[in-house]
Design a protein around this motif. Structure first.
Motif, mmCIF file in Angstrom:
data_model
loop_
_atom_site.group_PDB
_atom_site.id
_atom_site.type_symbol
_atom_site.label_atom_id
_atom_site.label_comp_id
_atom_site.label_asym_id
_atom_site.label_seq_id
_atom_site.Cartn_x
_atom_site.Cartn_y
_atom_site.Cartn_z
ATOM 1 N N LEU A 145 0.831 -1.207 0.000
ATOM 2 C CA LEU A 145 0.000 0.000 0.000
ATOM 3 C C LEU A 145 0.866 1.258 0.000
ATOM 4 C CD1 LEU A 145 -2.758 1.435 0.276
ATOM 5 C CD2 LEU A 145 -2.591 1.114 2.756
ATOM 6 N N LYS A 146 1.894 1.265 0.857
ATOM 7 C CA LYS A 146 2.722 2.459 0.959
ATOM 8 C C LYS A 146 3.534 2.664 -0.315
ATOM 9 C CE LYS A 146 5.413 5.216 4.028
ATOM 10 N NZ LYS A 146 6.112 5.313 5.313
ATOM 11 N N ARG A 147 3.988 1.558 -0.903
ATOM 12 C CA ARG A 147 4.798 1.649 -2.115
ATOM 13 C C ARG A 147 3.972 2.137 -3.314
ATOM 14 N NH1 ARG A 147 9.417 -0.766 -4.059
ATOM 15 N NH2 ARG A 147 9.744 -2.435 -2.562
ATOM 16 N N SER A 148 2.728 1.642 -3.408
ATOM 17 C CA SER A 148 1.952 1.879 -4.639
ATOM 18 C C SER A 148 0.794 2.839 -4.436
ATOM 19 C CB SER A 148 1.390 0.545 -5.134
ATOM 20 O OG SER A 148 0.401 0.082 -4.219
ATOM 21 N N GLY A 149 0.436 3.110 -3.174
ATOM 22 C CA GLY A 149 -0.762 3.903 -2.914
ATOM 23 C C GLY A 149 -2.046 3.113 -3.090
ATOM 24 N N MET A 150 -1.937 1.807 -3.320
ATOM 25 C CA MET A 150 -3.137 0.990 -3.537
ATOM 26 C C MET A 150 -3.098 -0.275 -2.696
ATOM 27 S SD MET A 150 -3.823 1.168 -7.640
ATOM 28 C CE MET A 150 -2.172 1.691 -8.090
ATOM 29 N N LEU A 151 -4.285 -0.773 -2.335
ATOM 30 C CA LEU A 151 -4.374 -2.083 -1.692
ATOM 31 C C LEU A 151 -4.055 -3.170 -2.719
ATOM 32 C CD1 LEU A 151 -7.679 -1.551 0.324
ATOM 33 C CD2 LEU A 151 -5.365 -1.772 1.272
ATOM 34 N N ALA A 152 -3.580 -4.306 -2.219
ATOM 35 C CA ALA A 152 -3.246 -5.429 -3.107
ATOM 36 C C ALA A 152 -4.420 -5.758 -4.037
ATOM 37 C CB ALA A 152 -2.863 -6.656 -2.280
ATOM 38 N N GLU A 153 -5.647 -5.697 -3.487
ATOM 39 C CA GLU A 153 -6.836 -6.064 -4.266
ATOM 40 C C GLU A 153 -7.027 -5.155 -5.483
ATOM 41 O OE1 GLU A 153 -6.781 -5.587 -0.959
ATOM 42 O OE2 GLU A 153 -6.848 -7.721 -0.446
ATOM 43 N N ALA A 154 -6.573 -3.890 -5.372
ATOM 44 C CA ALA A 154 -6.850 -2.896 -6.421
ATOM 45 C C ALA A 154 -5.683 -2.722 -7.392
ATOM 46 C CB ALA A 154 -7.155 -1.545 -5.761
ATOM 47 N N LEU A 155 -4.518 -3.185 -7.008
ATOM 48 C CA LEU A 155 -3.296 -2.908 -7.765
ATOM 49 C C LEU A 155 -3.342 -3.578 -9.151
ATOM 50 C CD1 LEU A 155 -0.546 -1.530 -6.995
ATOM 51 C CD2 LEU A 155 0.266 -3.818 -6.417
ATOM 52 N N PRO A 156 -3.174 -2.794 -10.242
ATOM 53 C CA PRO A 156 -3.233 -3.390 -11.588
ATOM 54 C C PRO A 156 -2.104 -4.409 -11.786
ATOM 55 C CG PRO A 156 -3.204 -0.969 -11.702
ATOM 56 C CD PRO A 156 -2.930 -1.347 -10.288
ATOM 57 N N PRO A 157 -2.382 -5.471 -12.536
ATOM 58 C CA PRO A 157 -1.396 -6.537 -12.720
ATOM 59 C C PRO A 157 -0.062 -6.042 -13.274
ATOM 60 C CG PRO A 157 -3.519 -7.209 -13.601
ATOM 61 C CD PRO A 157 -3.673 -5.777 -13.187
ATOM 62 N N GLU A 158 -0.092 -4.990 -14.088
ATOM 63 C CA GLU A 158 1.135 -4.536 -14.735
ATOM 64 C C GLU A 158 1.922 -3.545 -13.860
ATOM 65 O OE1 GLU A 158 -1.925 -4.032 -15.614
ATOM 66 O OE2 GLU A 158 -2.289 -1.886 -15.877
ATOM 67 N N HIS A 159 1.401 -3.221 -12.664
ATOM 68 C CA HIS A 159 2.084 -2.258 -11.793
ATOM 69 C C HIS A 159 3.434 -2.816 -11.351
ATOM 70 C CE1 HIS A 159 2.857 0.577 -8.553
ATOM 71 N NE2 HIS A 159 1.780 1.281 -8.907
ATOM 72 N N GLU A 160 4.450 -1.938 -11.351
ATOM 73 C CA GLU A 160 5.806 -2.360 -10.968
ATOM 74 C C GLU A 160 5.855 -2.967 -9.557
ATOM 75 O OE1 GLU A 160 8.443 0.628 -9.849
ATOM 76 O OE2 GLU A 160 10.280 -0.484 -10.335
ATOM 77 N N ALA A 161 4.928 -2.535 -8.691
ATOM 78 C CA ALA A 161 4.940 -3.041 -7.316
ATOM 79 C C ALA A 161 4.770 -4.563 -7.273
ATOM 80 C CB ALA A 161 3.851 -2.357 -6.488
ATOM 81 N N TRP A 162 4.013 -5.137 -8.223
ATOM 82 C CA TRP A 162 3.863 -6.599 -8.248
ATOM 83 C C TRP A 162 5.184 -7.271 -8.637
ATOM 84 C CZ3 TRP A 162 0.620 -8.951 -5.510
ATOM 85 C CH2 TRP A 162 -0.738 -8.599 -5.438
ATOM 86 N N ALA A 163 5.918 -6.646 -9.567
ATOM 87 C CA ALA A 163 7.214 -7.212 -9.972
ATOM 88 C C ALA A 163 8.171 -7.239 -8.787
ATOM 89 C CB ALA A 163 7.809 -6.404 -11.130
ATOM 90 N N LEU A 164 8.181 -6.140 -8.017
ATOM 91 C CA LEU A 164 9.062 -6.082 -6.842
ATOM 92 C C LEU A 164 8.575 -7.047 -5.768
ATOM 93 C CD1 LEU A 164 9.551 -2.222 -6.833
ATOM 94 C CD2 LEU A 164 11.361 -3.924 -7.186
ATOM 95 N N GLU A 165 7.255 -7.065 -5.546
ATOM 96 C CA GLU A 165 6.674 -7.955 -4.536
ATOM 97 C C GLU A 165 7.089 -9.409 -4.795
ATOM 98 O OE1 GLU A 165 4.730 -7.070 -1.970
ATOM 99 O OE2 GLU A 165 3.941 -9.028 -1.334
#
Lengths: 310, 310
Positions: free
Chosen positions: B199-219
């Protein structure tokens, strides 16, 4: 379980990357010893080992069991067709070597224990050293490589293969760009902190490196990160650090351990609320009581507990 | 040992940071459930829990045992004066709470099992899920925090305290400067990969984070580093990843696990020569068979094995 050891005359074999140490006795206090260079010809060295054990048997009486602690990776699954083998080692000549089979053929009638050199050393410290009475602890060796044996709930950890803690990945110290020496992972723990890593980083062997050299500061910092991770992952009651680098050359063992304890405590930041990781950390991270003999004593312990399963 | 479970009517309590889940039954297939918000008043919620279990007992018959899987840190040493307590949690109101004592006073005659929520979940998967028959495995939950329960040699790992794998230190992905959210360690695994970190990294909850967001790659990269370290440290035969972030929102669980498997394999670089970590990695890193119910089913299992020690 670790608890059941038989104090009988037994043979012990510690297979290392540089030498094979062999011993016969019933405790660390009455061992006869010898050693052979590991070289690149397993058939020859294993024949030297078994011949020597046979000679000892003629002199001291019948061996009741033999224990082997070996460098790896090893196949430790009793049901497997390659049980008792050194498997995928890069060491010339030793790939797919049936170590246990060679000993078994020479001593077909007695139980043979087989485990990693570091699991053996952990066991040696349990029976005669610094982890006596503990249920959960880790023995780390830092030398040519980094390996660790672990005991959880009074049992050696095996699992899928056996632990390879030297290859854990660690955070970088800010500004440190050393690429590491591990052919698989570059800057894993072993890649950053083994003897060859220290040599490549500083141009000096651990024995020669001046105490004030920056390489010691980095060495102890990375070891502290690794010990903090071990504390988080396995929750051991004690961590023993041995091996050639663990002897700490001109830095001195006292200073080496003082730095690692201080930095481990800092890395954990008081999160795990146990006195062992705060005011009592001097008893938590310690050198082996058996010193460089933890491995061969552990092989003797492997022999003595092999009687339980026979 | 994990092997001995009694299929009897038992109570199960899963104490989480958000809610307490309670259940009664003899298997996951016949559970009655309820839940209460954890809040900041342990006396009240523990009274709600024990009152509900008593009601169930009147309806369904006498409970033979109760199991409690709780958020921690916990005191798990039976000889300790604070055995059965939640100890140094930062959670308001819950510091030094005698969870087991509250249940013991309400049910003085029956055995009570007590362990971490993640050890309980590991046990649930062993009895009714994805690790049945294995001797060594790890259950990870990634949600508000990151925790893991481990089994080595068919025993839950306890040791000094209990594992706190979420706080292991990891290498940084090149260029990632996110400070992390762990109040103790900043960028430890939990600091980098928990729900609040995402949430802090992306400003979004996991449920809302788009699949292509860099935060998923880092996660997924950091989770892969952590799983590689788990493989090196504990040599488990399987690693289960559950929890709210493990459900993977819009990325989808298939893609989430595909990325973690691929990156774990890359991180290990083929060093541990086991098919489980190469071509069979799809069976090595898996979601929980019991889904979000692993914890409460595990608490039931804790109850059923508590009969062994009684």
């Amino acid at each position: 379980m670790l608890g059941k050891r038989h104090n009988v005359l037994a043979g012990a074999i510690e297979g290392g990357g540089t030498k094979f140490v062999c011993a016969v006795g019933s405790s660390p206090h009455n061992l006869s010893w010898t050693e052979f260079p590991t070289g690149d010809n397993p058939i020859r060295v294993l024949a030297q080992v078994t011949d020597w054990l046979n000679e000892q048997q003629r002199e001291r009486g019948a061996l009741q069991a033999i224990g082997i602690g070996s460098f790896g990776p090893l196949d430790l699954h009793p049901g497997s067709p390659t049980y008792g083998y050194i498997t995928s080692t890069p060491k010339p000549g030793w790939r797919n070597t049936d170590v246990m089979g060679a000993v078994r053929r020479a001593f077909p009638e007695i139980p043979i224990g087989f485990d990693t050199d570091v699991n053996a050393a952990a066991l040696g410290e349990y029976f005669w050293g610094n982890t006596s009475g503990l249920s959960d602890f880790v023995y780390v060796t830092i030398g040519t490589g980094i390996g660790a044996g672990g005991v959880a709930g009074r049992q050696l950890i095996h699992g899928l293969v056996h632990p390879e803690m030297g290859h854990m990945l660690l955070p970088r110290v800010h500004g440190d760009t050393f690429a590491g020496v591990c052919p698989y992972h570059g800057a894993c723990w072993e890649g950053l902190c083994s003897g060859p890593a220290l040599l490549k980083r500083s141009g000096m062997l651990a024995e020669a490196l001046p105490p004030e050299h920056e390489a010691w500061a980095l060495e102890t910092q990375y070891i502290a990160y690794a010990v903090a991770n071990i504390a988080c992952m396995l929750s051991p009651q004690r961590v023993i650090i041995g091996g050639g680098v663990g002897n700490a050359g001109r830095l001195g063992q006292n200073q080496f351990f003082r730095l690692i304890r201080e930095k481990t405590r800092a890395a954990l930041s008081g999160y795990i609320a146990s006195p062992a990781l705060c005011e009592e950390i001097g008893d938590y991270i310690v050198p082996p009581h058996l010193g460089d003999n933890a491995g061969i004593c552990g092989a003797l312990a492997l022999a003595q507990i092999a009687l339980n399963d026979s």
